[in-house]
Design a protein around this motif. Structure first.
Motif, mmCIF file in Angstrom:
data_model
loop_
_atom_site.group_PDB
_atom_site.id
_atom_site.type_symbol
_atom_site.label_atom_id
_atom_site.label_comp_id
_atom_site.label_asym_id
_atom_site.label_seq_id
_atom_site.Cartn_x
_atom_site.Cartn_y
_atom_site.Cartn_z
ATOM 1 N N ALA A 1 -58.151 66.953 17.668
ATOM 2 C CA ALA A 1 -58.287 68.389 17.437
ATOM 3 C C ALA A 1 -58.804 68.667 16.029
ATOM 4 N N ASP B 1 -54.312 67.776 21.547
ATOM 5 C CA ASP B 1 -55.395 68.760 21.560
ATOM 6 C C ASP B 1 -55.058 69.944 22.457
ATOM 7 N N ARG B 2 -54.320 69.686 23.501
ATOM 8 C CA ARG B 2 -53.948 70.772 24.420
ATOM 9 C C ARG B 2 -53.125 71.838 23.691
ATOM 10 N N LYS C 1 -55.685 73.785 21.770
ATOM 11 C CA LYS C 1 -56.550 74.594 22.627
ATOM 12 C C LYS C 1 -55.806 75.788 23.217
ATOM 13 N N GLU C 2 -54.526 75.597 23.489
ATOM 14 C CA GLU C 2 -53.727 76.681 24.057
ATOM 15 C C GLU C 2 -52.967 77.448 22.976
ATOM 16 N N ARG D 1 -48.160 76.363 19.747
ATOM 17 C CA ARG D 1 -48.502 77.088 20.974
ATOM 18 C C ARG D 1 -47.372 78.038 21.337
ATOM 19 N N PRO E 1 -55.080 81.600 22.119
ATOM 20 C CA PRO E 1 -55.518 80.240 22.447
ATOM 21 C C PRO E 1 -56.783 79.852 21.690
ATOM 22 N N GLY E 2 -56.790 78.623 21.194
ATOM 23 C CA GLY E 2 -57.959 78.106 20.509
ATOM 24 C C GLY E 2 -58.181 78.666 19.126
ATOM 25 N N SER E 3 -57.191 79.339 18.572
ATOM 26 C CA SER E 3 -57.368 79.925 17.242
ATOM 27 C C SER E 3 -57.158 78.880 16.157
#
Length: 550
Positions: A62, A74-75, A78-79, A382, A389-391
């Motif tokens: 990430a 990474d999830r 991403k979330e 998260r 998400p993804g910020s």
């Protein structure tokens, strides 16, 4: 004499008003009941805090996908949100953990270097979470020398913990600590225990806070059986500072004992047979390493010093990344459990490490320095429905000093005024408070000690950094010297500008800010006893250079 009691008769509208008033009172009382922690509320999320040891952002895709793919870490990014400037207060294992427990710098919580014993009687965030109704658990690496307090359940590694077949400490039926043996790969065992507690060990009608903490990827980087041959056919990219000669800085950079060239031993490099494995584990291990080792040893005498260092780097980097890969797998299992049990939407997941790490940068392994690679630690968070998400939070300076306060605000608990960090919850919501820190104080104490890194403290604003080395020196005398780095022009921190007249104004401002922070945090003078320096980590048999540490 009989007293006559008058009875007032109310009409229907009046009865309704009285009923509604009483209902309103009951509602207020219930709200107080919930806020006190006596009941579960959907606006108080569960907390899963995932913590590793010595994991750098260079080995988390990430942040940097040039060496490894970490899909489960990474999830979370991403979330949720990735933080690019999460700094540690004291870049070493035990002190970092003590900071997280207390929300206080090392000098304030009493745990300044490895080998100290954490005073668990003091105020800690898990105790405060318990008071507002949270169940708390810590599973995996503890490394604070004392029995965990403030946890409804603990199951922790004994000491540093091995990579295979770890003894772990938990409580018996009388609440007393007991050590139990285990067979298997430690990272997977910790994952199994976390899932078991989530499924069977908690009261599912109450909110929870789980600290899910791994030994990996701490030295000496022993991969799981399934990953022993992973990356064999890959060449890991070398960092551009692998061949750093330490010119341009003060003497501490040259006088450490943590170079890949000199200070990695045969155990680190898997040139010796590991101890503590079962016969089956050892058979699998030998099948993976024996041929590779023999091929290297057969040609080592004819290799140049540079060729040997390049081989060492590949062996070290691959084993380190293999350990990270197993951690990523276990994180995936926990995230999948949250999904499968409808917990994802009301659970905050945070991922971090006790500090960054040198994956060959400056020719090093280990941590400790205020240089960027070990000052910066990963931070991913998260929170569905709250964090976009993804910020990415690019510039706000965050820290492990802030984690305790964050957990408390998430739980609706008061944050004690003597905690020294700040809750990250506003940043989760994309709103940086006007009074958010714009500079950061760092302090490392462990010298003499492992890897011979001088004591130092300093200040950074994310663009410039001032470091002061002080106290006992390698030559038996005292050191009192400064480094200043312009991170915009010199991101690898190869040239100190501390004595450059062009930086005189910047240095003066940084010195002033450093003094302000030391007063703010009530930092005392370092009164540690001067002890005889430890002998550096023994050199591998194939080392061709001598350590510069004296």
């Amino acid at each position: 004499m009989v007293k006559h009691v008058s009875i007032t008769h109310y009409n229907a509208p009046t009865c309704e008003r009285i009923f509604m008033k009483k209902l309103a009172i009951l509602s207020i009382l219930f709200s107080v009941f919930v806020a006190s922690g006596a009941a579960f509320s959907a606006d108080r999320p569960n907390i899963v805090f995932i913590f590793t040891d010595d994991h750098c952002i260079q080995a988390l895709s990430a942040y940097d996908d040039s060496r490894i793919s970490t899909p489960n870490m990474d999830r979370i990014a991403k979330e949720g949100m990735r933080f690019n400037r999460c700094y540690v207060t004291n870049g070493i294992c035990g002190p970092s953990r003590a900071v997280i427990q207390t929300g206080k710098y090392s000098h304030a919580n009493g745990f300044i270097r490895n080998g100290n014993v954490f005073n668990g009687d003091q105020q800690t965030f898990p105790k405060l979470l318990q008071k507002v109704g949270y169940q708390t658990a810590v599973i995996g690496k503890w490394h604070l020398g004392s029995t965990p307090q403030g946890y409804n359940y603990y199951d922790v590694l004994k000491g540093q913990g091995p990579y295979y077949n770890p003894p772990m400490i938990t409580s018996d039926e009388n609440g007393q600590p007991v050590t139990k043996p285990h067979t298997g790969y430690t990272t997977e065992i910790i994952g199994n225990k976390a899932l078991a507690w989530l499924e069977q060990g908690r009261d599912k009608d109450k909110p929870f806070m789980l600290m899910f903490q791994h030994k990996a990827p701490h030295r000496n980087w022993m991969p799981a059986p399934k990953y022993l041959n992973w990356l064999d056919d890959v060449e890991i990219a070398e960092p551009e500072t692998l061949w750093d000669d330490y010119t341009g800085r003060e003497t501490p950079a040259a006088n450490q004992a943590m170079t890949i060239a000199t200070h990695m031993n045969d155990n680190d490099l898997k040139l010796t047979q590991p101890r503590g494995l079962t016969p089956e584990q050892l058979k699998t291990w030998n099948a993976a390493y024996t041929d590779k080792n023999q091929a290297y040893l057969a040609k080592r005498e004819s290799m140049t010093e540079k060729e040997i260092i390049k081989w060492k780097y590949q062996r070290y980097a691959k084993d380190y990344l293999r350990c990270v890969k197993s951690v990523d797998d276990e994180i995936g299992r926990v995230l999948d459990y949250l999904d499968a049990n409808n917990l994802t939407e009301n659970t905050v997941v945070m991922y971090s490490s006790d500090q960054g790490w040198y994956l060959g940068e400056h020719g090093w392994f280990d941590k400790r320095w205020m240089y960027e690679e070990s000052l910066v630690t990963p931070l991913l968070a998260r929170w569905p429905g709250v964090i976009e998400p993804g910020s990415v939070n690019e510039n706000d300076i965050t820290s492990n000093l802030d984690f305790a306060e964050t957990f408390l605000e998430l739980a609706g608990a008061d944050v004690p005024s003597d905690m020294q960090g700040a809750s990250l919850v506003p940043l989760f919501k994309g709103k940086t408070p006007k009074d958010w820190r714009t500079s950061f104080y760092y302090h490392y104490y462990e010298f003499p000690g492992a890897h011979s890194v001088n004591r130092h403290f300093g200040v950074t604003n994310g663009e410039q950094k001032l470091i002061h080395y002080y106290g006992p020196n390698h030559d038996g005398g005292e050191i009192d010297t400064w480094e200043l780095f312009d991170l915009n022009k010199d991101p690898n921190e190869l040239k100190s500008e501390a004595n450059n007249p062009e930086y005189a104004v910047i240095r003066k401002k940084l010195e002033s800010e450093l003094e302000r922070l030391r007063v703010l945090y009530d930092v005392p003078e370092d009164t540690q006893p001067v002890r005889k320096p430890r002998v550096p980590t023994k050199k591998g048999k194939d080392a061709k250079t001598k350590t510069k540490a004296k």
